[in-house]
Design a protein around this motif. Structure first.
Motif, PDB file in Angstrom:
ATOM      1  N   ARG A 134      36.914  24.468  43.874  1.00  0.00           N
ATOM      2  CA  ARG A 134      37.329  25.791  44.504  1.00  0.00           C
ATOM      3  C   ARG A 134      37.812  26.354  43.073  1.00  0.00           C
ATOM      4  O   ARG A 134      38.188  25.909  42.070  1.00  0.00           O
ATOM      5  N   VAL A 135      37.689  27.764  43.238  1.00  0.00           N
ATOM      6  CA  VAL A 135      38.075  28.780  42.230  1.00  0.00           C
ATOM      7  C   VAL A 135      39.449  29.596  42.825  1.00  0.00           C
ATOM      8  O   VAL A 135      39.050  30.125  43.928  1.00  0.00           O
ATOM      9  N   VAL A 136      40.538  29.618  42.190  1.00  0.00           N
ATOM     10  CA  VAL A 136      41.405  30.500  42.411  1.00  0.00           C
ATOM     11  C   VAL A 136      41.300  31.878  41.936  1.00  0.00           C
ATOM     12  O   VAL A 136      41.660  31.860  40.595  1.00  0.00           O
ATOM     13  N   LEU A 137      40.590  32.737  42.374  1.00  0.00           N
ATOM     14  CA  LEU A 137      40.065  34.008  41.779  1.00  0.00           C
ATOM     15  C   LEU A 137      41.390  34.879  41.169  1.00  0.00           C
ATOM     16  O   LEU A 137      42.383  34.860  41.554  1.00  0.00           O
ATOM     17  N   SER A 138      41.083  35.356  40.068  1.00  0.00           N
ATOM     18  CA  SER A 138      41.937  36.510  39.510  1.00  0.00           C
ATOM     19  C   SER A 138      42.453  37.381  40.412  1.00  0.00           C
ATOM     20  O   SER A 138      41.532  37.942  41.428  1.00  0.00           O
ATOM     21  N   ARG A 139      43.585  38.074  40.382  1.00  0.00           N
ATOM     22  CA  ARG A 139      43.891  39.064  41.352  1.00  0.00           C
ATOM     23  C   ARG A 139      43.093  40.058  41.458  1.00  0.00           C
ATOM     24  O   ARG A 139      43.002  41.120  42.193  1.00  0.00           O
ATOM     25  N   GLU A 140      42.557  40.430  40.052  1.00  0.00           N
ATOM     26  CA  GLU A 140      41.514  41.851  40.025  1.00  0.00           C
ATOM     27  C   GLU A 140      40.202  41.347  40.661  1.00  0.00           C
ATOM     28  O   GLU A 140      39.408  42.548  40.642  1.00  0.00           O
ATOM     29  N   ALA A 141      39.851  40.535  41.066  1.00  0.00           N
ATOM     30  CA  ALA A 141      38.565  40.022  41.752  1.00  0.00           C
ATOM     31  C   ALA A 141      38.303  41.043  42.555  1.00  0.00           C
ATOM     32  O   ALA A 141      39.171  41.003  43.809  1.00  0.00           O
ATOM     33  N   LEU A 142      37.040  41.616  42.760  1.00  0.00           N
ATOM     34  CA  LEU A 142      36.589  42.376  43.972  1.00  0.00           C
ATOM     35  C   LEU A 142      36.009  41.610  45.149  1.00  0.00           C
ATOM     36  O   LEU A 142      35.217  40.699  44.705  1.00  0.00           O
ATOM     37  N   LEU A 143      35.909  42.217  46.331  1.00  0.00           N
ATOM     38  CA  LEU A 143      35.219  41.466  47.282  1.00  0.00           C
ATOM     39  C   LEU A 143      33.821  41.501  47.327  1.00  0.00           C
ATOM     40  O   LEU A 143      33.022  40.381  47.591  1.00  0.00           O
ATOM     41  N   GLU A 144      33.170  42.269  46.604  1.00  0.00           N
ATOM     42  CA  GLU A 144      31.647  42.175  46.249  1.00  0.00           C
ATOM     43  C   GLU A 144      31.342  40.920  45.218  1.00  0.00           C
ATOM     44  O   GLU A 144      30.414  40.307  45.396  1.00  0.00           O
ATOM     45  N   ASP A 145      32.178  40.783  44.507  1.00  0.00           N
ATOM     46  CA  ASP A 145      32.111  39.362  43.650  1.00  0.00           C
ATOM     47  C   ASP A 145      32.462  38.270  44.470  1.00  0.00           C
ATOM     48  O   ASP A 145      31.757  37.100  44.235  1.00  0.00           O
ATOM     49  N   VAL A 146      33.438  38.171  45.272  1.00  0.00           N
ATOM     50  CA  VAL A 146      33.564  36.942  46.149  1.00  0.00           C
ATOM     51  C   VAL A 146      32.519  36.848  46.864  1.00  0.00           C
ATOM     52  O   VAL A 146      31.855  35.510  47.140  1.00  0.00           O
ATOM     53  N   ARG A 147      31.781  37.785  47.368  1.00  0.00           N
ATOM     54  CA  ARG A 147      30.500  37.467  48.331  1.00  0.00           C
ATOM     55  C   ARG A 147      29.517  36.908  47.517  1.00  0.00           C
ATOM     56  O   ARG A 147      28.963  35.986  47.962  1.00  0.00           O
ATOM     57  N   GLU A 148      29.414  37.418  46.147  1.00  0.00           N
ATOM     58  CA  GLU A 148      28.246  36.729  45.243  1.00  0.00           C
ATOM     59  C   GLU A 148      28.619  35.470  45.043  1.00  0.00           C
ATOM     60  O   GLU A 148      27.682  34.570  45.189  1.00  0.00           O
TER      61      GLU A 148
END
Length: 762
Positions: A134-148
């Motif tokens: 699992r990755v706990v994404l940085s708060r700056e991460a965009l939803l388009e990067d989540v999808r990728e």
């Protein structure tokens, strides 16, 4: 898959409240090696019992190991991890890649902490290759990067949905560290970002580095549609009523019960009213410039004030014991507790008997409820329990049997043969009373089936069998939990990433001026270029000129210092830049895992930059970096665990990378009419902090320490090479400066600091 609701547990009270209100999982830290050093109720002595109780209640436990670990702490860290592993925690949240060999001794899942700064696909790929699930994404991460990430990896994604935001890019802040030696990377941030600053360039002042709290309770469908698996609530230092209210409101929305009560969330805690984070709001909405601290819920206005009494026009009732804050024209002017309420039956007004700590309270002053006594009481005695059904069979001549059943699991206990009743048979109510005595277990019952043909059963035997049946039920539930727990076979993953290129042991020289690099091209140094504009055309021009300075030398002698962040469209541009660098044989200095990922994908030589904050040689080896910059937070005596490290020995020290736009925040401009005219500064009572923009497809700002670092006079007798950032030096000055470091002599420049060379961090 249903999204997990993940709650903070900074205390036992908060833990119980989170569970009672519907959290699917909790994250907590023990009394060492966690990013909230002040949350210390959980220890190696009580973690096993804590995890056991959570598992019996159907709740997962993730332990935060999200700080950087010094080389001499590794043995103690291993003991800490072992205690948690034996307690059968569900996952470790990890920051330091140098500790992976310790975690790999167990089959427990690893989650890449937000402190690792993962925010796009290339960074997530590195985490997956190292065995993270699992990755706990940085708060700056965009939803388009989540999808990728979801489309191209098998990783789970955890995303912060509520609570405080750090203004600096995740895991990349040195501001507290440089100010006081209290490092956020060690769980001791003293939050200097929450102080007031002034920006002379735009004639503004206020809390210029203080973001509003984030609230995404009305964006959950967007997040889940993008592929988010776990919705994370911030707040291990928050009070239990905050945890309870936030979990309650998010649970309500997730379960489709109704809309969230945003006012209740505001009363629980909000700094500067809520923002919707980097995916939805611009810089002006992201930041809380005028107000610092808890702002509560606006409940009315001041209509008058006299001798300790506020005449208030209220939109919701207040009660004695509530705490209020007074704000005028957006700024806090006072606050107090309400001691008495006197309603005015003729008007929609109330007299509040209170003594605000304010000299003058203008008419129209906003009244905000910041401490709601009713809300606090609501979460003071949480009930954490599961319901168990009992079946008690008492057939004369057959063994007495008690069966406890919960969630498909069962525990059974048998006793002595049931005797025929001599006087009166045991009745159903007696049995129910005995089964109801579940004591301090997690179980409660309101269902008991009594099967009897008129025999007599001693109460003492019923109580004993109840205890045995519950113990057997607990074992059955825990055994099932262990069978279903996510397990990882780390032998299937490499212990470390293979190194792509060898890099010679020599001085690195970084500049944004090709002339400056040309002046030292004949010296035994690595040349490192950077630029403020990361367009493919601009980089190709610089790369061609850079390679021309070393036409006959192998590729691992010229580098780009690439940006720390690349989100959304930035990633495609950085891929194009990586292709150019591969063609021209130019390496990268990597300040984030995404850069490591792209460098490996395109076969580039790479070295670890200070943005990776590497505390020991093991961390660099895991990432396949044959050369790396040691964390600038280490003192000289701690560098013994950094064999082969390079020291960041000269130049401006980056203390923050900002993802919001401070130009827009201070000037009111937008991207079509950008007001940026070059570097500017924020200043506090002590010093000025220069801010400089760099642009890929999006803009980012680096904030620098007021004093540059200069380790001349300090490192002469050490085995370490140096990294020199000479971007602020004139081209004609660079050669002499570099030669002094190559010769290991020379005097420190006036006004420079030696950083943490002597003091280190806590």
């Amino acid at each position: 898959m249903k999204a997990e609701l993940l709650a903070p547990a900074g205390s036992f009270a908060a833990l119980h409240t989170a569970i009672a209100c519907g959290a699917d999982a909790v994250y907590l830290g023990l009394d060492a090696f966690q990013a909230r050093a002040k949350a210390v109720e959980f220890t190696t002595e009580n973690i096993a019992q804590t995890v056991r109780r959570c598992h019996l209640l159907g709740v997962k436990v993730y332990v935060t190991c999200n700080t950087c670990v010094k080389a001499d702490e590794k043995e103690r860290f291993a003991q800490y991890v072992d205690a948690c592993a034996r307690a059968k925690v569900d996952a470790f949240i990890v920051t330091d890649p140098g500790m992976l060999d310790i975690f790999r001794r167990y089959d427990i899942a690893l989650h890449a902490s937000t402190q690792m700064g993962i925010h796009n696909l290339p960074g997530a790929v590195i985490a997956e290759q190292l065995g993270f699930t699992r990755v706990v994404l940085s708060r700056e991460a965009l939803l388009e990067d989540v999808r990728e990430i979801k489309a191209h990896t098998s990783l789970e994604v955890e995303y912060f949905v509520h609570g405080a935001l750090c203004v600096s890019f995740s895991g990349g802040c040195l501001l507290s560290s440089m100010m006081s030696g209290e490092s956020g990377n060690r769980g001791r941030c003293n939050q200097p970002c929450r102080l007031p600053y002034r920006c002379d360039a735009f004639r503004t002042d206020g809390y210029l580095l203080s973001p509003s709290d984030q609230c995404l309770v009305d964006k959950l469908d967007d997040l889940i549609d993008a592929g988010v698996d776990s919705l994370k609530i911030e707040g291990r230092l928050k009070q239990p009523h905050y945890v309870g209210e936030v979990v309650t409101q998010y649970r309500r929305v997730l379960d489709r019960i109704g809309k969230a009560d945003v006012g209740a969330l505001e009363r629980a805690y909000n700094r500067g009213k809520f923002s919707a984070g980097y995916n939805y709001d611009d810089s002006r909405k992201l930041m809380s410039v005028r107000v610092q601290g808890h702002c509560g819920q606006t409940v009315g206005r001041v209509a008058g004030a006299l001798r300790g009494q506020l005449i208030a026009q209220l939109s919701r009732p207040l009660h004695a014991g509530d705490g209020i804050k007074l704000l005028y024209k957006g700024k806090e002017i006072g606050g107090c507790a309400v001691s008495e309420i006197r309603p005015d039956p003729k008007r929609a007004q109330q007299s509040l008997i209170a003594y605000p700590n304010a000299d003058k309270i203008p008419i129209g002053t906003q009244i905000a409820l910041t401490s709601d006594r009713a809300q606090i009481r609501r979460y003071e005695s949480p009930i954490t329990e599961r319901y168990v059904d009992f079946v008690v069979r008492a057939k004369v001549g057959e063994p007495l049997e008690v069966v406890a059943q919960c969630d498909g699991a069962r525990g059974c206990a048998t006793g002595n043969p049931v005797q025929a009743a001599q006087k009166s048979a045991t009745d159903a109510q007696t049995v129910r009373n005995c089964m109801a005595r579940t004591g301090d277990t997690v179980f409660r019952t309101d269902a008991c089936e009594w099967e009897s043909d008129g025999g007599f059963v001693p109460v003492s035997e019923l109580n004993a069998l109840r205890r045995q049946a519950i113990a057997a039920l607990e074992d059955a539930l825990l055994d099932r939990w262990e069978r279903e727990r996510q397990k990882v076979d780390y032998s299937a993953y490499p212990a470390r990433l293979d190194a792509t290129h060898a890099i010679e042991d020599r001085v690195f020289v970084q500049s944004d001026q090709i002339d400056a690099l040309a002046s030292v091209a004949d010296l035994p140094v690595h040349l490192v270029a950077t630029t403020d504009m990361w367009s493919v055309e601009r980089v190709e021009e610089i790369a061609t000129r850079l390679r021309a300075l070393r036409p006959d030398m192998r590729e691992a002698s010229v580098f780009f210092a690439v940006p720390k962040i690349a989100r959304g469209r930035d990633v495609a541009r950085m891929r194009g830049i990586a292709q150019i660098c591969a063609r021209l044989r130019i390496g990268w200095i990597c300040d984030n895992l995404y850069a490591v990922g792209l460098a490996r994908e395109y076969g580039l030589a790479y070295a670890g930059g200070i943005g990776l904050n590497l505390y020991q040689q093991d961390a660099a080896r895991v990432l396949g970096a044959t050369r790396y910059l040691a964390s600038p937070e280490l003192r000289q005596s701690e560098l013994s665990g950094c064999s082969g490290a390079t020291l960041y020995a000269y130049g401006p020290i980056p203390v923050m990378t900002l993802t919001h736009c401070p130009v827009q925040l201070n000037s009111g401009c937008d991207c079509d009419r950008c007001a940026y005219r070059g570097a500017f500064a924020y200043r506090d009572k002590r010093a000025q902090y220069r801010l400089e923009r760099h642009r890929i497809a999006s803009c980012y700002f680096t904030m620098y320490n007021p004093q540059p670092i200069d380790l001349r006079e300090k490192y002469e007798k050490t085995p370490y090479q140096t990294y020199l950032n000479v971007v602020q030096c004139k081209a004609e000055e660079v050669r002499e400066l570099v030669q002094s470091f190559v010769r290991r002599d020379g005097k420190r420049i006036a006004g420079a600091t030696t950083g943490h060379w002597n003091r280190g961090v806590l």
